[in-house]
Every structure is written in structure tokens, then in C-alpha cells.
Design an enzyme around this catalytic site. Sequence first.
Site, PDB file in Angstrom:
ATOM      1  N   ASP A  11      31.711 -15.381  15.918  1.00  0.00           N
ATOM      2  CA  ASP A  11      32.085 -14.006  15.571  1.00  0.00           C
ATOM      3  C   ASP A  11      33.062 -13.907  14.398  1.00  0.00           C
ATOM      4  O   ASP A  11      33.465 -12.806  14.021  1.00  0.00           O
ATOM      5  CB  ASP A  11      32.629 -13.255  16.794  1.00  0.00           C
ATOM      6  N   HIS A  27      38.659 -16.582  27.104  1.00  0.00           N
ATOM      7  CA  HIS A  27      39.740 -15.637  27.427  1.00  0.00           C
ATOM      8  C   HIS A  27      40.216 -15.718  28.875  1.00  0.00           C
ATOM      9  O   HIS A  27      41.142 -15.001  29.262  1.00  0.00           O
ATOM     10  CB  HIS A  27      39.305 -14.200  27.114  1.00  0.00           C
ATOM     11  N   TYR A  79      28.242 -11.874  17.842  1.00  0.00           N
ATOM     12  CA  TYR A  79      27.601 -10.648  18.349  1.00  0.00           C
ATOM     13  C   TYR A  79      26.626  -9.985  17.397  1.00  0.00           C
ATOM     14  O   TYR A  79      26.010  -8.980  17.746  1.00  0.00           O
ATOM     15  CB  TYR A  79      28.697  -9.651  18.767  1.00  0.00           C
ATOM     16  N   HIS A 133      38.518 -14.835  17.871  1.00  0.00           N
ATOM     17  CA  HIS A 133      39.646 -14.390  18.689  1.00  0.00           C
ATOM     18  C   HIS A 133      40.403 -15.586  19.260  1.00  0.00           C
ATOM     19  O   HIS A 133      39.813 -16.645  19.481  1.00  0.00           O
ATOM     20  CB  HIS A 133      39.143 -13.513  19.851  1.00  0.00           C
ATOM     21  N   ASP A 189      36.374 -19.634  17.526  1.00  0.00           N
ATOM     22  CA  ASP A 189      36.022 -18.232  17.761  1.00  0.00           C
ATOM     23  C   ASP A 189      36.978 -17.343  16.950  1.00  0.00           C
ATOM     24  O   ASP A 189      38.121 -17.726  16.676  1.00  0.00           O
ATOM     25  CB  ASP A 189      36.150 -17.929  19.261  1.00  0.00           C
TER      26      ASP A 189
END
Length: 361
Positions: free
Chosen positions: A297, A171, A335, A209, A207
Amino acid sequence: MSLPVPVVWNEDCLRHEPGGEVWLGVRDEGTEVPARAVVLRDALAAAGAPVVPARPHGDEIVRTVHDPELVDHLAGIWRDWEQAGLPAEYGRDRVVPYVFPTPGMLAGLPPRSPPAVHGRAGLFCYDTMTLVGPGSWAAIRGAVDAALTAADLVSSGARLAYALCRPPGHHVTRSAYGGSCYLNNAAIAAQALRAAGARRVAIVDVDAHHGNGTQMIFYERSDVWYGSLHVDPGAGWFPHYAGYAAERGRGDGEGSNRNLPLAPGTADDGWLAAVNALCGEAHALAPDAVVVSLGLDAAAADPESPLCVTEAGYRAAGRLAGALGPAVLIQEGGYDLASLGGLAVAALSGAAEGAGLDTSS
Ligand code: SP5
Ligand code: ZN
């Protein structure tokens, strides 16, 4: 059964204790915890992967990928926060920004570095959930060393190497951090591969995201292609402002960026179809080296995403990505402590199979 993929480990990655995240104005315990790294290391070691120590590296690549002012800021912000007496006087035990100098706020005023540390805290940060504490910098820089060590292994002939980076990185843009990330380990690995002679690098980001930071670092470059599949930011998911299908790169980078946003609830079939499409595009570029932003995730049990991928799904994705060529795998999110280890073993086993490595001995 062995797992012939070196796992680059840095003990310093345990020193980042974000102490939760401030989300929608409330501090909760957060999910990007040190135990993630321990769980990943232990599961991969138990599966037979060799664990190798990260080697220290100089700052040259880091300061090419990132604004050196971001790097200096992260290296010093905790010390300044502490020297200002904030933790002692008010119990403000982590750096949390409260003012963000957005382009709309400055409206053309020259950029400044305000003297008050609590004002300065928002200068390079774009959210409230990416806290800095006493051990954060050691871990941030330690994760970079892990990524650079894995890149060295691949540049010197290893078919695959995995960096157990914590905190994660995708990010982070050239000059702004957020999303539980501080420096962009994957972008740094890609730049290191370029510096070691790879003419074209493909980054495949699985990922859950969108890796907005990696996208923007390479947005105007044609030498590093970025492809990502992720939960649709338009359906209400972080990072909200980037990750849309229309983002295809700019200038020299036109056509070198690919986003495949997925509906919440997407499971193995839809997810693997997107992985397959991305890997097909990456393969067509004939990259000299590959970086996989390996977030775990997207798994069904993960508390941070609504995707529903299984261990078998991650194994199949590993096979597809591992077949692309020499690859550096970089740990990103993931996570759910109960399933994280099995997911990582599945992904790396798949990558080893895809790469044609012998997993029988
Ligand atoms: C590297 C990475 O995976 N970063 C993702 C950060 C996304 N976090 C944004 C949402 C924060 C809300 N956390 C509350 C979880 C409730 N289930
Ligand atoms: Zn993520």
C-alpha cells in the site's frame, strides 16, 4: 522467466467479507476486500510462481503470541452476535463495537467480560473499522495457517516463501485487534521460526502503515528485532498513536525496535533509502531468519496511503530484503486492485534476485 518463490494459498482467506468499515462514524465499502487475494494469487501464478496449499496447524504458537482470550473472542464473537439476534432484528450484519474499555474508563477497576455481546464487542478491539462477519474466523485462522506453512518451508530449508495472508495482521498487538487485522500473521511466523531453531529473527515491515501490533508484541524482547518504514503517524496517519522514531524498545528489547517515519508524498528515492537503512541494521544483527511484512500500500495509486512508490521501487526493496537471509514474506496491506498484482510480482521477483535464486528457467 519464472518466479521461484512458493506462494502459500488458503481458499478460506476469501471467506472474510468485512462488509466495509465504519470510519469517522460512517460505514463505507472499505478496501480490504476478498478480490485482493484473488488478484494477488492470479498475478503470481501467471508469473510462474508455484501455488501451494496451506496446511492446518495447531494453536500453540498462536496462543503464545496472542492472549488466548483474544483468540477465543475472535473465534466466538460472530456466533454470539448472531445468537443475540442482532443481524436479524436490526440489520446489524457485522460485529461493530461501540464501547471501548480504555484504561482511562476503567481507572483501575478489575477487567470484566460483560454478558451483553454488544458490550463485549469492544473488549479486544481498538477501532470501528475492523468488522467481523460470518466467514471472518475461518479466514483469520486460515491466514495464520498460511503464515505457519510458509515459516515451515523456510525452517526446512527453502530460501524464500510467501504467505498470501488475508486478512492482514501487523496492527494486532498481543491482546487487541484493529486496522483491518485480527491475528498477527507476521509475529506468528517470527515466533514459529524461533521455535524451529532460529536464534535471532529480524522483521522488516514495508507496509505503508506502522505495524504497531508487531512492534508491541516484541517490544521487550531482544530475540526478535522489528524495523518499519511507514507514513509518519504524526502527519495524521493510522495508527496515530505508535510508529514514532523515539520508540526503540524497552527492557530486554531496548534497541531492538526501529521506526523510520516518512513524510506523505515520499517516493522511490526516499522510500528506498529508508528500506536500505533498515536492511543495513537488520544485516548487522546477522539474523538466522527474516520476516518481511510485505504491504503493497505504499504504492502511488493506493487509496489508503500518501506514499508514492513504484513497481521498480518494490522490486528494489525485494532485492534488499531478499539478500538478508532465509525469509518468510507475509502479505499485509495493498488495496489498489488494478496495480496490486504487478506490485506483488515485482516485490517477489526482486526478493528472488536478492536471494540469488535462478529466475531464468
Ligand atoms: C493492514 C493495513 O494496511 N491496515 C491499514 C488500515 C488503515 N486504514 C485506516 C484509514 C481508514 C480510512 N479509509 C478511507 C480511505 C479513503 N481514501
Ligand atoms: Zn497498510
